[in-house]
Design a protein around this motif. Structure first.
Motif, PDB file in Angstrom:
ATOM      1  N   ARG A 158       0.756  -1.102  -0.094  1.00 33.34           N
ATOM      2  CA  ARG A 158      -0.039   0.076  -0.071  1.00 33.34           C
ATOM      3  C   ARG A 158       0.886   1.416  -0.182  1.00 33.34           C
ATOM      4  NH1 ARG A 158      -5.042   0.243   0.736  1.00 33.34           N
ATOM      5  NH2 ARG A 158      -5.224   2.072   1.935  1.00 33.34           N
ATOM      6  N   PHE A 159       0.396   2.513  -0.544  1.00 35.37           N
ATOM      7  CA  PHE A 159       0.966   3.712  -0.663  1.00 35.37           C
ATOM      8  C   PHE A 159       0.951   4.293   0.593  1.00 35.37           C
ATOM      9  CE2 PHE A 159       1.417   8.109  -1.916  1.00 35.37           C
ATOM     10  CZ  PHE A 159       2.682   8.062  -2.434  1.00 35.37           C
ATOM     11  N   ASP A 160       2.064   4.692   1.275  1.00 38.05           N
ATOM     12  CA  ASP A 160       2.123   5.608   2.525  1.00 38.05           C
ATOM     13  C   ASP A 160       2.052   7.109   2.039  1.00 38.05           C
ATOM     14  OD1 ASP A 160       2.342   6.693   4.877  1.00 38.05           O
ATOM     15  OD2 ASP A 160       4.413   5.712   5.321  1.00 38.05           O
ATOM     16  N   SER A 161       1.236   7.716   2.423  1.00 34.96           N
ATOM     17  CA  SER A 161       0.812   9.225   1.799  1.00 34.96           C
ATOM     18  C   SER A 161       1.873  10.120   2.706  1.00 34.96           C
ATOM     19  CB  SER A 161      -0.522   9.531   1.781  1.00 34.96           C
ATOM     20  OG  SER A 161      -0.919   9.514   3.200  1.00 34.96           O
ATOM     21  N   ASP A 162       2.118   9.693   3.740  1.00 30.86           N
ATOM     22  CA  ASP A 162       3.324  10.578   4.513  1.00 30.86           C
ATOM     23  C   ASP A 162       4.525  10.462   4.172  1.00 30.86           C
ATOM     24  OD1 ASP A 162       0.919  11.101   6.495  1.00 30.86           O
ATOM     25  OD2 ASP A 162       1.416   9.404   7.632  1.00 30.86           O
ATOM     26  N   SER A 163       5.155   9.271   3.941  1.00 29.81           N
ATOM     27  CA  SER A 163       6.421   9.400   3.424  1.00 29.81           C
ATOM     28  C   SER A 163       6.451   9.439   1.836  1.00 29.81           C
ATOM     29  CB  SER A 163       7.097   7.834   3.699  1.00 29.81           C
ATOM     30  OG  SER A 163       6.493   6.929   3.091  1.00 29.81           O
ATOM     31  N   GLN A 164       5.137   9.321   1.153  1.00 34.12           N
ATOM     32  CA  GLN A 164       5.166   9.240  -0.481  1.00 34.12           C
ATOM     33  C   GLN A 164       5.741   8.066  -0.829  1.00 34.12           C
ATOM     34  OE1 GLN A 164       3.568  11.965  -2.448  1.00 34.12           O
ATOM     35  NE2 GLN A 164       2.698  11.858  -0.361  1.00 34.12           N
TER      36      GLN A 164
END
Length: 418
Positions: free
Chosen positions: A216-222
């Motif tokens: 999954r994509f971690d929006s915090d760390s991009q």
């Protein structure tokens, strides 16, 4: 229609169907025609035991082979790797997902994508001409995920690169950060939530050959989280790849060449679980665990009445999905080849070269329409702009000739393949 959350990596650009079509023939050529089966070892009996997930038998045989090799003062490195593979497999049997298989279809590897009833909301999958590489384009047409050859210290590998489609052209590639997989990465699919990412990888971390992974994509760390191997029964010691999930239809598909001849692959249709539901290893008969883990034979998988009803309902959804795909898919264009055949989409063409030429024809036709509109606007707004009108008329005549020539080339190229 489901709500789509777009990745915040960059703004997506809506593209026309003609611009979208331009990317279909731009997939990098594959060094491998399609997924091949790398033998586990030179010991056929050991291979058979591992493939059938009888790891205890394989381990016993390997201990004898290692003892013999040591007496002969031969290297045991390959045998030790097989022992580790058995240990990983034994561990995998303790976490087998309860997967309800709805249907299985054997099809040519080169045409396997035809077995996926993908709706436009899920995006577009495009295989390279020989079927060895598949690129994914998002449902809005703005992002393209494609495997590309990358040079590393250990040689050439396939890595997923991200592009954006802007004004009909692909932007410079961006590396998919955070996957944490060494080796070939291929067969990408991004869920419409813009965050859940499935792919297949061939690496030392897997069970062998291509394995399915999810992250999954971690929006915090991009970045993406370190990808997880999906385990049994999604994976085997053969090639397992191209997993797609349609949440609206509550159906999923993946390809596997386990138990298949070299040129065939089986497309499994399944009911996706909202979360992993593992079989209780301690209380379930070991042979039943193996059957569920290997999906072989499917007829031997024990089903409850509730599961049978779920499968029957899923088969109805499959039929509805197939009917809907046929009835709602609108033509992209109309190109008459002869009295008996007309092409409405690029994938209607048999020849890859004809597809490429048709893509050029579509773009030039679009440009011609745009120039004619400009000419009319110029005549209406500035009747005295004689030189500009003449320049546009000259270019329009040239473009008309180019469009006509391309149409003849498309027709001749495609008909030569029929």
């Amino acid at each position: 229609m489901k709500k789509t959350i777009i990745l915040s990596l960059a703004a997506m650009t809506l593209a026309t169907s003609q611009a979208s079509a331009q990317t279909e023939d731009s997939i990098a050529p594959a060094a491998i025609v399609y997924p091949y089966l790398q033998p586990l070892s030179a010991h056929e009996e050991v291979n058979a035991d591992i493939m059938s997930m009888h790891f205890d038998k394989a381990s016993t045989a390997l201990k004898k082979l290692i003892a013999t090799a040591k007496r002969k003062k031969e290297s045991t490195a390959d045998l030790d790797r097989l022992v580790a593979r058995c240990q990983k497999g034994e561990s995998g049997l303790r976490g087998v997902d309860k997967l309800l298989i709805v249907d299985s279809l054997v099809i040519s590897k080169k045409e396997f994508l035809k077995a996926y009833p993908i709706s436009p909301e899920l995006g577009t999958l495009t295989a390279s001409e020989k079927g060895g590489i598949v690129q994914y384009q998002t449902q809005m047409g703005g992002m393209v995920l494609r495997p590309e050859s990358v040079s590393t210290e250990s040689g050439e590998t396939l890595q997923i690169k991200r592009h954006y489609l802007e004004n009909g052209q692909l932007t410079e590639d961006e590396q998919m950060e955070g996957l944490g997989i060494d080796g070939d990465i291929n067969y990408p699919f991004l869920m419409p939530d813009g965050q859940t990412f499935y792919f297949a990888a061939r690496s030392t971390e897997g069970y062998g050959n291509y394995d399915l992974y999810v992250t999954r994509f971690d929006s915090d760390s991009q970045r993406f989280y370190h990808a997880e191997n999906m385990g049994f029964p999604y994976n085997s010691y053969a090639n397992d790849y191209m997993l797609i999930i349609d949440e609206d239809a509550h159906l999923g598909w993946f390809a596997s060449d386990r138990y298949q001849p070299a040129d065939k692959v089986c497309i499994y249709t399944f009911i996706p679980n909202p979360s992993r539901q593992t079989i209780d290893y301690e209380t379930t008969d070991l042979e039943a665990v193996r059957v569920n883990a290997s999906l072989h034979p499917l007829a031997n998988i024990s089903l409850s009445d509730e599961q049978r009803q779920a499968i029957a309902s899923a088969k109805k959804r499959m039929k509805q999905l197939a009917t809907s795909a046929v009835s709602t898919r609108m033509p992209d264009f109309e190109f008459v080849l002869n009295d008996t055949k007309t092409c409405y989409r690029l994938d209607d063409f048999t020849s890859a070269e004809a597809q490429k030429l048709c893509s050029e024809w579509l773009q030039k036709s679009k440009n011609l329409t745009s120039l004619n509109e400009q000419l009319q606007q110029l005549r209406d707004a500035s009747p005295s702009a004689t030189q500009q009108v003449l320049n546009l008329e000259t270019r329009i005549l040239e473009l008309q000739t180019e469009v006509h020539t391309l149409a003849k080339q498309v027709r001749a190229t495609e008909l030569s393949k029929l």
